[in-house]
Scaffold this motif. Structure first.
Motif, PDB file in Angstrom:
ATOM      1  N   LEU A   4     -11.782 -20.752  21.198  1.00 58.90           N
ATOM      2  CA  LEU A   4     -10.569 -20.528  20.413  1.00 58.90           C
ATOM      3  C   LEU A   4      -9.307 -20.864  21.210  1.00 58.90           C
ATOM      4  CD1 LEU A   4     -11.510 -17.245  18.532  1.00 58.90           C
ATOM      5  CD2 LEU A   4     -11.230 -19.524  17.548  1.00 58.90           C
ATOM      6  N   LEU A   5      -9.293 -20.505  22.481  1.00 58.00           N
ATOM      7  CA  LEU A   5      -8.148 -20.858  23.327  1.00 58.00           C
ATOM      8  C   LEU A   5      -8.005 -22.365  23.431  1.00 58.00           C
ATOM      9  CD1 LEU A   5      -8.497 -18.149  26.070  1.00 58.00           C
ATOM     10  CD2 LEU A   5      -6.486 -18.529  24.646  1.00 58.00           C
ATOM     11  N   TRP A   6      -9.110 -23.050  23.618  1.00 56.93           N
ATOM     12  CA  TRP A   6      -9.076 -24.513  23.707  1.00 56.93           C
ATOM     13  C   TRP A   6      -8.594 -25.108  22.384  1.00 56.93           C
ATOM     14  CZ3 TRP A   6     -11.508 -28.422  21.050  1.00 56.93           C
ATOM     15  CH2 TRP A   6     -11.309 -29.697  21.574  1.00 56.93           C
ATOM     16  N   LEU A   7      -9.143 -24.620  21.292  1.00 57.68           N
ATOM     17  CA  LEU A   7      -8.755 -25.141  19.985  1.00 57.68           C
ATOM     18  C   LEU A   7      -7.271 -24.907  19.713  1.00 57.68           C
ATOM     19  CD1 LEU A   7      -9.623 -26.513  17.388  1.00 57.68           C
ATOM     20  CD2 LEU A   7     -10.305 -24.273  16.526  1.00 57.68           C
ATOM     21  N   ASN A   8      -6.773 -23.728  20.038  1.00 57.68           N
ATOM     22  CA  ASN A   8      -5.348 -23.451  19.844  1.00 57.68           C
ATOM     23  C   ASN A   8      -4.477 -24.337  20.726  1.00 57.68           C
ATOM     24  OD1 ASN A   8      -5.500 -21.543  17.802  1.00 57.68           O
ATOM     25  ND2 ASN A   8      -5.800 -19.867  19.230  1.00 57.68           N
TER      26      ASN A   8
ATOM     27  N   ALA B  66       7.512 -31.676  26.747  1.00 56.71           N
ATOM     28  CA  ALA B  66       6.606 -32.021  27.854  1.00 56.71           C
ATOM     29  C   ALA B  66       6.170 -30.765  28.602  1.00 56.71           C
ATOM     30  CB  ALA B  66       7.278 -33.007  28.801  1.00 56.71           C
ATOM     31  N   ALA B  67       7.101 -29.838  28.804  1.00 59.30           N
ATOM     32  CA  ALA B  67       6.762 -28.583  29.499  1.00 59.30           C
ATOM     33  C   ALA B  67       5.813 -27.740  28.649  1.00 59.30           C
ATOM     34  CB  ALA B  67       8.032 -27.804  29.819  1.00 59.30           C
ATOM     35  N   LEU B  68       6.067 -27.655  27.349  1.00 66.58           N
ATOM     36  CA  LEU B  68       5.183 -26.914  26.460  1.00 66.58           C
ATOM     37  C   LEU B  68       3.790 -27.542  26.411  1.00 66.58           C
ATOM     38  CD1 LEU B  68       7.689 -26.279  23.556  1.00 66.58           C
ATOM     39  CD2 LEU B  68       6.724 -24.536  25.079  1.00 66.58           C
ATOM     40  N   ARG B  69       3.763 -28.862  26.337  1.00 67.47           N
ATOM     41  CA  ARG B  69       2.490 -29.599  26.320  1.00 67.47           C
ATOM     42  C   ARG B  69       1.711 -29.342  27.610  1.00 67.47           C
ATOM     43  NH1 ARG B  69       4.591 -34.370  25.620  1.00 67.47           N
ATOM     44  NH2 ARG B  69       4.465 -34.379  23.363  1.00 67.47           N
ATOM     45  N   ALA B  70       2.391 -29.364  28.741  1.00 68.83           N
ATOM     46  CA  ALA B  70       1.738 -29.130  30.032  1.00 68.83           C
ATOM     47  C   ALA B  70       1.136 -27.727  30.093  1.00 68.83           C
ATOM     48  CB  ALA B  70       2.734 -29.338  31.168  1.00 68.83           C
ATOM     49  N   THR B  71       1.865 -26.742  29.574  1.00 67.48           N
ATOM     50  CA  THR B  71       1.352 -25.370  29.553  1.00 67.48           C
ATOM     51  C   THR B  71       0.106 -25.273  28.673  1.00 67.48           C
ATOM     52  OG1 THR B  71       3.553 -24.470  29.930  1.00 67.48           O
ATOM     53  CG2 THR B  71       1.912 -22.963  29.014  1.00 67.48           C
ATOM     54  N   ALA B  72       0.155 -25.874  27.490  1.00 66.48           N
ATOM     55  CA  ALA B  72      -1.007 -25.848  26.595  1.00 66.48           C
ATOM     56  C   ALA B  72      -2.213 -26.526  27.247  1.00 66.48           C
ATOM     57  CB  ALA B  72      -0.661 -26.524  25.266  1.00 66.48           C
ATOM     58  N   LEU B  73      -1.974 -27.636  27.946  1.00 63.64           N
ATOM     59  CA  LEU B  73      -3.069 -28.332  28.627  1.00 63.64           C
ATOM     60  C   LEU B  73      -3.645 -27.501  29.764  1.00 63.64           C
ATOM     61  CD1 LEU B  73      -1.729 -31.983  28.666  1.00 63.64           C
ATOM     62  CD2 LEU B  73      -3.728 -31.117  27.425  1.00 63.64           C
ATOM     63  N   GLU B  74      -2.785 -26.804  30.498  1.00 68.35           N
ATOM     64  CA  GLU B  74      -3.275 -25.926  31.570  1.00 68.35           C
ATOM     65  C   GLU B  74      -4.183 -24.842  30.999  1.00 68.35           C
ATOM     66  OE1 GLU B  74       0.048 -24.383  33.756  1.00 68.35           O
ATOM     67  OE2 GLU B  74       0.750 -26.396  34.262  1.00 68.35           O
ATOM     68  N   ILE B  75      -3.782 -24.262  29.878  1.00 64.88           N
ATOM     69  CA  ILE B  75      -4.594 -23.230  29.238  1.00 64.88           C
ATOM     70  C   ILE B  75      -5.927 -23.826  28.781  1.00 64.88           C
ATOM     71  CG2 ILE B  75      -4.762 -21.726  27.200  1.00 64.88           C
ATOM     72  CD1 ILE B  75      -1.657 -21.381  27.483  1.00 64.88           C
ATOM     73  N   ALA B  76      -5.870 -24.971  28.137  1.00 65.21           N
ATOM     74  CA  ALA B  76      -7.098 -25.606  27.661  1.00 65.21           C
ATOM     75  C   ALA B  76      -8.033 -25.932  28.811  1.00 65.21           C
ATOM     76  CB  ALA B  76      -6.756 -26.875  26.881  1.00 65.21           C
ATOM     77  N   ASP B  77      -7.492 -26.489  29.877  1.00 59.48           N
ATOM     78  CA  ASP B  77      -8.325 -26.855  31.038  1.00 59.48           C
ATOM     79  C   ASP B  77      -8.906 -25.625  31.729  1.00 59.48           C
ATOM     80  OD1 ASP B  77      -7.961 -29.572  30.673  1.00 59.48           O
ATOM     81  OD2 ASP B  77      -6.355 -29.725  32.163  1.00 59.48           O
TER      82      ASP B  77
ATOM     83  N   GLY C  39     -12.979 -30.312  31.307  1.00 61.40           N
ATOM     84  CA  GLY C  39     -13.828 -31.484  31.077  1.00 61.40           C
ATOM     85  C   GLY C  39     -13.838 -32.018  29.663  1.00 61.40           C
ATOM     86  N   THR C  40     -12.909 -31.577  28.821  1.00 64.75           N
ATOM     87  CA  THR C  40     -12.850 -32.131  27.467  1.00 64.75           C
ATOM     88  C   THR C  40     -11.965 -33.378  27.492  1.00 64.75           C
ATOM     89  OG1 THR C  40     -10.884 -30.910  26.768  1.00 64.75           O
ATOM     90  CG2 THR C  40     -13.020 -29.793  26.514  1.00 64.75           C
ATOM     91  N   MET C  41     -11.854 -34.045  26.383  1.00 62.32           N
ATOM     92  CA  MET C  41     -11.040 -35.259  26.278  1.00 62.32           C
ATOM     93  C   MET C  41      -9.578 -34.957  25.947  1.00 62.32           C
ATOM     94  SD  MET C  41     -12.988 -37.833  26.898  1.00 62.32           S
ATOM     95  CE  MET C  41     -12.015 -39.182  26.288  1.00 62.32           C
ATOM     96  N   LEU C  42      -9.227 -33.677  25.839  1.00 61.64           N
ATOM     97  CA  LEU C  42      -7.878 -33.331  25.394  1.00 61.64           C
ATOM     98  C   LEU C  42      -6.800 -33.907  26.304  1.00 61.64           C
ATOM     99  CD1 LEU C  42      -6.046 -31.904  23.402  1.00 61.64           C
ATOM    100  CD2 LEU C  42      -6.265 -29.835  24.797  1.00 61.64           C
ATOM    101  N   ARG C  43      -6.922 -33.715  27.610  1.00 57.32           N
ATOM    102  CA  ARG C  43      -5.891 -34.207  28.532  1.00 57.32           C
ATOM    103  C   ARG C  43      -5.750 -35.729  28.414  1.00 57.32           C
ATOM    104  NH1 ARG C  43      -2.823 -32.182  32.358  1.00 57.32           N
ATOM    105  NH2 ARG C  43      -3.829 -30.168  32.229  1.00 57.32           N
TER     106      ARG C  43
END
Length: 77
Positions: A14-18, A50-61, A66-70
């Motif tokens: 769910l965290l990754w999906l969000n 860009a800062a918001l996107r980076a935070t979301a990517l950090e959470i997802a990672d 290892g997903t394709m999101l980044r």
């Protein structure tokens, strides 16, 4: 798998999906702004997104590495 492990895995998913949804919504916002303005969004918006996107990517990672999101999000920039 124990219930606790199943719950933890579900929360990771769910965290990754969000985070995925968040990065896509940020991109939609930038694209819509560009279309409506017929110009690039203001630099402040681009930097903030860009800062918001980076935070979301950090959470997802952190929770689903290892997903394709980044890689996918990097293509947006």
């Amino acid at each position: 798998m124990h219930q606790d492990e199943e719950t933890k895995e579900m929360l990771r998913d769910l965290l990754w999906l969000n985070a995925t949804i968040a990065t896509e919504l940020i991109q939609i916002t930038e694209n819509t702004s560009q279309i409506l303005r017929k110009a690039a969004p203001p630099e402040t918006c681009i930097a903030e997104h860009a800062a918001l996107r980076a935070t979301a990517l950090e959470i997802a990672d952190r929770y689903k590495p290892g997903t394709m999101l980044r890689q996918h999000v990097a293509e947006h920039q």
